[in-house]
Write an enzyme that holds these catalytic residues in place. Sequence first.
Site, PDB file in Angstrom:
ATOM      1  N   LYS A   1      -5.635  22.724 -14.394  1.00 22.27           N
ATOM      2  CA  LYS A   1      -4.348  22.860 -13.702  1.00 22.27           C
ATOM      3  C   LYS A   1      -4.340  24.130 -12.845  1.00 22.27           C
ATOM      4  O   LYS A   1      -3.794  24.139 -11.737  1.00 22.27           O
ATOM      5  CB  LYS A   1      -3.186  22.899 -14.708  1.00 22.27           C
ATOM      6  CG  LYS A   1      -2.913  21.587 -15.421  1.00 22.27           C
ATOM      7  CD  LYS A   1      -2.508  20.437 -14.499  1.00 22.27           C
ATOM      8  CE  LYS A   1      -1.132  20.603 -13.901  1.00 22.27           C
ATOM      9  NZ  LYS A   1      -0.717  19.373 -13.149  1.00 22.27           N
TER      10      LYS A   1
ATOM     11  N   THR B   1       1.977  23.831 -14.864  1.00 24.09           N
ATOM     12  CA  THR B   1       2.323  24.262 -16.218  1.00 24.09           C
ATOM     13  C   THR B   1       2.266  25.784 -16.343  1.00 24.09           C
ATOM     14  O   THR B   1       1.514  26.438 -15.612  1.00 24.09           O
ATOM     15  CB  THR B   1       1.328  23.633 -17.214  1.00 24.09           C
ATOM     16  OG1 THR B   1       1.421  24.298 -18.465  1.00 24.09           O
ATOM     17  CG2 THR B   1      -0.110  23.761 -16.740  1.00 24.09           C
ATOM     18  N   ASP B   2       2.993  26.313 -17.322  1.00 23.73           N
ATOM     19  CA  ASP B   2       2.906  27.756 -17.594  1.00 23.73           C
ATOM     20  C   ASP B   2       1.581  28.106 -18.279  1.00 23.73           C
ATOM     21  O   ASP B   2       1.234  29.281 -18.400  1.00 23.73           O
ATOM     22  CB  ASP B   2       4.089  28.224 -18.461  1.00 23.73           C
ATOM     23  CG  ASP B   2       4.199  27.520 -19.809  1.00 23.73           C
ATOM     24  OD1 ASP B   2       3.404  26.590 -20.081  1.00 23.73           O
ATOM     25  OD2 ASP B   2       5.083  27.910 -20.598  1.00 23.73           O
ATOM     26  N   GLU B   3       0.829  27.069 -18.724  1.00 20.64           N
ATOM     27  CA  GLU B   3      -0.415  27.353 -19.454  1.00 20.64           C
ATOM     28  C   GLU B   3      -1.480  27.979 -18.558  1.00 20.64           C
ATOM     29  O   GLU B   3      -2.457  28.537 -19.062  1.00 20.64           O
ATOM     30  CB  GLU B   3      -0.920  26.069 -20.131  1.00 20.64           C
ATOM     31  CG  GLU B   3       0.136  25.498 -21.066  1.00 20.64           C
ATOM     32  CD  GLU B   3      -0.338  24.367 -21.966  1.00 20.64           C
ATOM     33  OE1 GLU B   3      -1.526  24.276 -22.254  1.00 20.64           O
ATOM     34  OE2 GLU B   3       0.530  23.575 -22.387  1.00 20.64           O
TER      35      GLU B   3
ATOM     36  N   TYR C   1      -7.810  21.873 -20.093  1.00 23.70           N
ATOM     37  CA  TYR C   1      -6.596  21.387 -19.408  1.00 23.70           C
ATOM     38  C   TYR C   1      -6.005  22.470 -18.514  1.00 23.70           C
ATOM     39  O   TYR C   1      -5.797  22.255 -17.316  1.00 23.70           O
ATOM     40  CB  TYR C   1      -5.553  20.932 -20.434  1.00 23.70           C
ATOM     41  CG  TYR C   1      -4.152  20.789 -19.860  1.00 23.70           C
ATOM     42  CD1 TYR C   1      -3.880  19.828 -18.905  1.00 23.70           C
ATOM     43  CD2 TYR C   1      -3.113  21.641 -20.258  1.00 23.70           C
ATOM     44  CE1 TYR C   1      -2.605  19.697 -18.347  1.00 23.70           C
ATOM     45  CE2 TYR C   1      -1.841  21.516 -19.722  1.00 23.70           C
ATOM     46  CZ  TYR C   1      -1.583  20.550 -18.762  1.00 23.70           C
ATOM     47  OH  TYR C   1      -0.324  20.432 -18.213  1.00 23.70           O
TER      48      TYR C   1
HETATM   49  P1  NAD Z   1       1.678  12.295 -18.885  1.00 21.63           P
HETATM   50  O1  NAD Z   1       0.323  12.411 -19.491  1.00 21.63           O
HETATM   51  O2  NAD Z   1       2.796  11.756 -19.701  1.00 21.63           O
HETATM   52  O3  NAD Z   1       1.592  11.375 -17.580  1.00 21.63           O
HETATM   53  C1  NAD Z   1       0.566  11.481 -16.638  1.00 21.63           C
HETATM   54  C2  NAD Z   1       0.609  10.246 -15.726  1.00 21.63           C
HETATM   55  O4  NAD Z   1      -0.417  10.391 -14.724  1.00 21.63           O
HETATM   56  C3  NAD Z   1       0.333   8.939 -16.459  1.00 21.63           C
HETATM   57  O5  NAD Z   1       1.281   7.959 -16.074  1.00 21.63           O
HETATM   58  C4  NAD Z   1      -1.068   8.552 -15.992  1.00 21.63           C
HETATM   59  O6  NAD Z   1      -1.287   7.149 -15.955  1.00 21.63           O
HETATM   60  C5  NAD Z   1      -1.113   9.169 -14.612  1.00 21.63           C
HETATM   61  N1  NAD Z   1      -2.501   9.460 -14.163  1.00 21.63           N
HETATM   62  C6  NAD Z   1      -3.471  10.108 -14.868  1.00 21.63           C
HETATM   63  N2  NAD Z   1      -4.600  10.160 -14.131  1.00 21.63           N
HETATM   64  C7  NAD Z   1      -4.328   9.572 -12.932  1.00 21.63           C
HETATM   65  C8  NAD Z   1      -5.076   9.350 -11.750  1.00 21.63           C
HETATM   66  N3  NAD Z   1      -6.368   9.732 -11.644  1.00 21.63           N
HETATM   67  N4  NAD Z   1      -4.480   8.745 -10.709  1.00 21.63           N
HETATM   68  C9  NAD Z   1      -3.180   8.335 -10.798  1.00 21.63           C
HETATM   69  N5  NAD Z   1      -2.431   8.508 -11.898  1.00 21.63           N
HETATM   70  C10 NAD Z   1      -2.987   9.122 -12.955  1.00 21.63           C
HETATM   71  O7  NAD Z   1       2.013  13.736 -18.321  1.00 21.63           O
HETATM   72  P2  NAD Z   1       3.421  14.516 -18.263  1.00 21.63           P
HETATM   73  O8  NAD Z   1       3.631  15.196 -19.549  1.00 21.63           O
HETATM   74  O9  NAD Z   1       4.458  13.622 -17.701  1.00 21.63           O
HETATM   75  O10 NAD Z   1       3.069  15.642 -17.188  1.00 21.63           O
HETATM   76  C11 NAD Z   1       3.231  15.388 -15.798  1.00 21.63           C
HETATM   77  C12 NAD Z   1       2.783  16.611 -15.019  1.00 21.63           C
HETATM   78  O11 NAD Z   1       3.558  17.732 -15.405  1.00 21.63           O
HETATM   79  C13 NAD Z   1       1.322  16.992 -15.255  1.00 21.63           C
HETATM   80  O12 NAD Z   1       0.775  17.390 -14.014  1.00 21.63           O
HETATM   81  C14 NAD Z   1       1.392  18.142 -16.219  1.00 21.63           C
HETATM   82  O13 NAD Z   1       0.307  19.011 -16.037  1.00 21.63           O
HETATM   83  C15 NAD Z   1       2.710  18.786 -15.809  1.00 21.63           C
HETATM   84  N6  NAD Z   1       3.417  19.517 -16.877  1.00 21.63           N
HETATM   85  C16 NAD Z   1       3.651  18.924 -18.096  1.00 21.63           C
HETATM   86  C17 NAD Z   1       4.367  19.606 -19.071  1.00 21.63           C
HETATM   87  C18 NAD Z   1       4.695  18.969 -20.398  1.00 21.63           C
HETATM   88  O14 NAD Z   1       5.222  19.643 -21.295  1.00 21.63           O
HETATM   89  N7  NAD Z   1       4.436  17.688 -20.607  1.00 21.63           N
HETATM   90  C19 NAD Z   1       4.827  20.904 -18.814  1.00 21.63           C
HETATM   91  C20 NAD Z   1       4.579  21.479 -17.563  1.00 21.63           C
HETATM   92  C21 NAD Z   1       3.880  20.762 -16.614  1.00 21.63           C
HETATM   93  P1  TYD Z   2       1.404  20.019 -27.599  1.00 23.03           P
HETATM   94  O1  TYD Z   2       2.615  19.170 -27.750  1.00 23.03           O
HETATM   95  O2  TYD Z   2       0.063  19.361 -27.642  1.00 23.03           O
HETATM   96  O3  TYD Z   2       1.594  20.854 -26.252  1.00 23.03           O
HETATM   97  P2  TYD Z   2       0.722  22.130 -25.680  1.00 23.03           P
HETATM   98  O4  TYD Z   2      -0.574  22.184 -26.391  1.00 23.03           O
HETATM   99  O5  TYD Z   2       0.564  21.761 -24.241  1.00 23.03           O
HETATM  100  O6  TYD Z   2       1.587  23.333 -25.889  1.00 23.03           O
HETATM  101  O7  TYD Z   2       1.409  21.120 -28.749  1.00 23.03           O
HETATM  102  C1  TYD Z   2       2.513  21.999 -28.898  1.00 23.03           C
HETATM  103  C2  TYD Z   2       2.156  22.996 -29.980  1.00 23.03           C
HETATM  104  O8  TYD Z   2       2.089  22.300 -31.232  1.00 23.03           O
HETATM  105  C3  TYD Z   2       0.794  23.641 -29.797  1.00 23.03           C
HETATM  106  O9  TYD Z   2       0.876  25.014 -30.201  1.00 23.03           O
HETATM  107  C4  TYD Z   2      -0.125  22.856 -30.716  1.00 23.03           C
HETATM  108  C5  TYD Z   2       0.791  22.445 -31.835  1.00 23.03           C
HETATM  109  N1  TYD Z   2       0.509  21.148 -32.482  1.00 23.03           N
HETATM  110  C6  TYD Z   2       0.511  21.049 -33.880  1.00 23.03           C
HETATM  111  O10 TYD Z   2       0.703  22.040 -34.594  1.00 23.03           O
HETATM  112  N2  TYD Z   2       0.275  19.819 -34.447  1.00 23.03           N
HETATM  113  C7  TYD Z   2       0.050  18.707 -33.693  1.00 23.03           C
HETATM  114  O11 TYD Z   2      -0.196  17.612 -34.270  1.00 23.03           O
HETATM  115  C8  TYD Z   2       0.076  18.823 -32.259  1.00 23.03           C
HETATM  116  C9  TYD Z   2      -0.187  17.619 -31.380  1.00 23.03           C
HETATM  117  C10 TYD Z   2       0.316  20.059 -31.709  1.00 23.03           C
END
Ligand code: NAD
Ligand code: TYD
Length: 373
Positions: A182, A153-155, A178
């Site tokens: 990461k 993630t960019d975070e 989180y």
């Molecule tokens: P998500 O929470 O939707 O899915 C995570 C999956 O991992 C789930 O299916 C869960 O069951 C599985 N999991 C969790 N713990 C586990 C373990 N110990 N062993 C096996 N499986 C396990 O997450 P996502 O949003 O699809 O993100 C996927 C990846 O991409 C993550 O690594 C996240 O950090 C990264 N990422 C997400 C975003 C975003 O905006 N969602 C952006 C950049 C990077």
């Molecule tokens: P989120 O979808 O949780 O992603 P991330 O925290 O990884 O960026 O949140 C996106 C943005 O929205 C973040 O600045 C927090 C804000 N947010 C709200 O304002 N209300 C909400 O109910 C949630 C879940 C997030």
Amino acid sequence: MMTKRFIVTGGAGFIGSALVRHLVRDLEATVLVVDKLTYAGVPESLKEVGLDPAADIQSEVAALDFTAPRRLFFLKADICDVERMSAAFAAFHPDAVFHLAAESHVDRSIDGPGEFIRTNVTGTANLLQAALGYWRTLSADAQEAFRFQHISTDEVYGTLGETGFFTEKTPYSPHSPYSASKAASDHLVRAWADTYGLPTLITNCSNNYGPYHFPEKLIPLIILNCLDGKPLPVYGKGANVRDWLYVDDHVAALCLVNEKGAPGETYNVGGHNERTNLEVVQTVCRILDELRPRPDGSKYESLIAFVADRPGHDLRYAIDPTKLMTELGWKPARTFDTGIRETVQWYLDNDWWWRPIHEQKYAGQRLGTIKRN
Ligand code: NAD
Ligand code: TYD
């Protein structure tokens, strides 16, 4: 794609399932999903590519018949379990791993960081060990072609002020449990490349949105609260900025990096779609006003409720994707305006997917509000 057999960890999650659908349906690859099925794992997200959650999910590697004429296998397992991970590698014989399994929600990491450290840090280290053990059994050619791709993630870069962008050279400065977990996992992946020669790739992507997004995250939460007529919680003043990318554009970047990225390298993924949270919420409201007007004629925006801010809330994320665009030729297919409309429409059309989650797993309550002294 040069490689054809993939392990995808976290393949029942939001991004992982989008990747698996693309690999199986569009690239005709063979995929082994490894997923623990935590609250965030939704195997129904793989129905489109033929997964039958009642029949196809196995907990033991030996129960999976990799000689069967099918392209999708599902192992319900924890990435922390090195023995099972090693057995999965030996039996499935992958050409590459896409590692997406993680605890992914910032608010939950505030409430309970332990699981984030366990899965994201220890789990990644254990998966790296299993991958390394397998990689060492390969021929020289196969070793050169193998990839361990870590999805991050960019975070990890922390927060930006009003201006500037994250590049691959931006120093790490994570703030939430989180993002810190990461960041640790990214460092572990680099350490396994530098120390043991494992051919790794890392991508750091901005906020994703799209179909099959678990409704704890901002965009699906707002859509479902609108449909329920519930308040739309906007943290603080709604001025925090995120850089939104449609999930399939992320998936395309992941496949491109897998195929063409240089081992050991990191690529930032983002499409220059910065929006304040308030703008995002208002956009969803306006689209729903059009697609599903409220019976009493009022506007969805009237549901907006400004609520207590998230502790340690990063102000702004924004990606500079120049390296990915110029070196590998990636270009996103969607802008936020086109992607968000498709996403809202998808939630309107697919309540079979989100309603059971909403009723049985998570109904939209506020998370991550621990008091700071
Ligand atoms: P998500 O929470 O939707 O899915 C995570 C999956 O991992 C789930 O299916 C869960 O069951 C599985 N999991 C969790 N713990 C586990 C373990 N110990 N062993 C096996 N499986 C396990 O997450 P996502 O949003 O699809 O993100 C996927 C990846 O991409 C993550 O690594 C996240 O950090 C990264 N990422 C997400 C975003 C975003 O905006 N969602 C952006 C950049 C990077
Ligand atoms: P989120 O979808 O949780 O992603 P991330 O925290 O990884 O960026 O949140 C996106 C943005 O929205 C973040 O600045 C927090 C804000 N947010 C709200 O304002 N209300 C909400 O109910 C949630 C879940 C997030």
